[in-house]
Design a protein around this motif. Structure first.
Motif, PDB file in Angstrom:
ATOM      1  N   GLY A  14       0.836  -1.215   0.033  1.00  0.00           N
ATOM      2  CA  GLY A  14       0.064   0.036  -0.068  1.00  0.00           C
ATOM      3  C   GLY A  14       0.902   1.309   0.099  1.00  0.00           C
ATOM      4  N   THR A  33      -2.189  -8.492  -6.667  1.00  0.00           N
ATOM      5  CA  THR A  33      -2.789  -8.326  -5.166  1.00  0.00           C
ATOM      6  C   THR A  33      -1.929  -7.592  -4.220  1.00  0.00           C
ATOM      7  N   ALA A  39      -6.696  -1.468   5.671  1.00  0.00           N
ATOM      8  CA  ALA A  39      -7.631  -1.566   4.433  1.00  0.00           C
ATOM      9  C   ALA A  39      -7.623  -0.192   3.997  1.00  0.00           C
ATOM     10  N   ALA A  40      -7.795   0.957   4.701  1.00  0.00           N
ATOM     11  CA  ALA A  40      -8.056   2.220   4.075  1.00  0.00           C
ATOM     12  C   ALA A  40      -6.867   2.609   3.150  1.00  0.00           C
ATOM     13  N   LEU A  42      -4.826   0.486   1.432  1.00  0.00           N
ATOM     14  CA  LEU A  42      -4.899  -0.211   0.410  1.00  0.00           C
ATOM     15  C   LEU A  42      -6.101   0.387  -0.517  1.00  0.00           C
ATOM     16  N   ASP A  43      -7.201   0.661  -0.040  1.00  0.00           N
ATOM     17  CA  ASP A  43      -8.351   1.023  -0.804  1.00  0.00           C
ATOM     18  C   ASP A  43      -8.063   2.188  -1.527  1.00  0.00           C
ATOM     19  N   GLU A  44      -7.079   3.088  -1.146  1.00  0.00           N
ATOM     20  CA  GLU A  44      -6.983   4.412  -1.396  1.00  0.00           C
ATOM     21  C   GLU A  44      -5.976   4.275  -2.918  1.00  0.00           C
ATOM     22  N   ALA A  46      -5.830   1.514  -4.787  1.00  0.00           N
ATOM     23  CA  ALA A  46      -6.312   0.156  -5.572  1.00  0.00           C
ATOM     24  C   ALA A  46      -6.761   0.917  -6.764  1.00  0.00           C
ATOM     25  N   TYR A  51      -5.320  -4.803  -6.600  1.00  0.00           N
ATOM     26  CA  TYR A  51      -6.458  -5.197  -5.893  1.00  0.00           C
ATOM     27  C   TYR A  51      -6.034  -5.395  -4.438  1.00  0.00           C
ATOM     28  N   PRO A  52      -6.930  -4.940  -3.448  1.00  0.00           N
ATOM     29  CA  PRO A  52      -6.450  -4.619  -1.969  1.00  0.00           C
ATOM     30  C   PRO A  52      -6.877  -5.876  -1.349  1.00  0.00           C
ATOM     31  N   SER A  54      -6.665  -7.083   2.867  1.00  0.00           N
ATOM     32  CA  SER A  54      -6.309  -6.845   4.293  1.00  0.00           C
ATOM     33  C   SER A  54      -5.707  -8.089   4.745  1.00  0.00           C
TER      34      SER A  54
END
Length: 250
Positions: A14, A33, A39-40, A42-44, A46, A51-52, A54
């Protein structure tokens, strides 16, 4: 040989070196991957082939479940980048068991779980690249960072042993050993070194720059390009190596 369409997994993907590697692999056509505990974060980042997922690499069951989920979504992992790590120094006489285990659990145990659980896909397809992100501390040791250095030496030992296990197959195992790389870890270490050594933050940063042989910080993209090379055409005879990226001889 191309990595287009191949499934890559990058732990600690990330930010920093991991994100640079993930983006380089995705740019070359891989499905990537990216894993991490936040998670936040990774999502930012992605999208565009990233592909995120957690996943805490210190937890064996999370790694097993995470790799299984990634394989179900995108097929066998054929490029495995154990990158997640903690870069923190502490004198040995100030190192308690909890700190030692924290470093080992992330840097070494996490690499072991990740590689082990990704190997199935590589064995199935008879092609794979494992590229562990170690450190020059895994080559020569780092003053004031015995636990960190030991964990990075351990990563190289793991890689070298696996390279012997799979000689003559389509699988290769290598480690990349960077010097000081210009990431957020540098910013955190500047503060820690400043407090520990009683110097200004500017002086602390200069100490890290000076430690690299070419007297500048390495960029994350320099590490990422080395990964691409190890995955690309003509790399199949590079196996069991610890590639130093430090601006000169370590």
């Amino acid at each position: 040989m191309t990595i287009a369409g191949k499934h890559a997994l990058v732990t600690g993907g990330g930010s920093g070196i991991g994100l640079a590697i993930a983006r380089a692999l995705a740019g070359a056509g891989a499905e990537v991957t990216i894993t991490g505990r936040r998670a936040a974060v990774l999502d930012e980042v992605a999208g565009a082939g990233l592909y995120p997922l957690s996943m805490d690499v210190t937890q064996e069951h999370e790694v097993a479940a995470g790799v299984a989920a990634a394989v179900k979504a995108r097929g066998p992992v054929q490029i495995c980048i154990p990158n997640a790590g903690i870069a923190e120094g502490r004198a040995l006489h100030k190192t308690d068991a909890a700190f030692w285990r924290q470093i080992m659990a992330t840097n070494l145990d996490g690499a072991f779980y990740t590689v082990r659980d990704c190997l199935g896909g590589m064995r199935q397809t008879d092609w794979g690249r494992v590229i562990a992100i170690s450190s020059i501390a895994g080559i020569k040791g780092l003053k004031g960072a015995a636990a960190y250095s030991a964990s990075k030496h351990g990563m190289i030992g793991l890689i070298r042993s696996l390279s012997e296990d799979y000689l003559g197959t389509g699988l290769t195992f290598n480690a990349i050993c960077p010097g000081y790389v210009d990431t957020e870890i540098i910013s955190r270490n500047v503060t820690a070194i400043s407090a520990r050594a009683g110097v200004s933050e500017q002086e602390a940063r200069a100490m890290m720059v000076e430690a690299n042989r070419h007297k500048r910080l390495i960029t994350p993209d320099e590490v990422a390009q080395a990964v691409l090379w190890l995955c690309g055409p003509g790399s199949s005879s590079i196996n069991g190596q610890a590639l130093e990226i430090a601006g000169g001889q370590v």
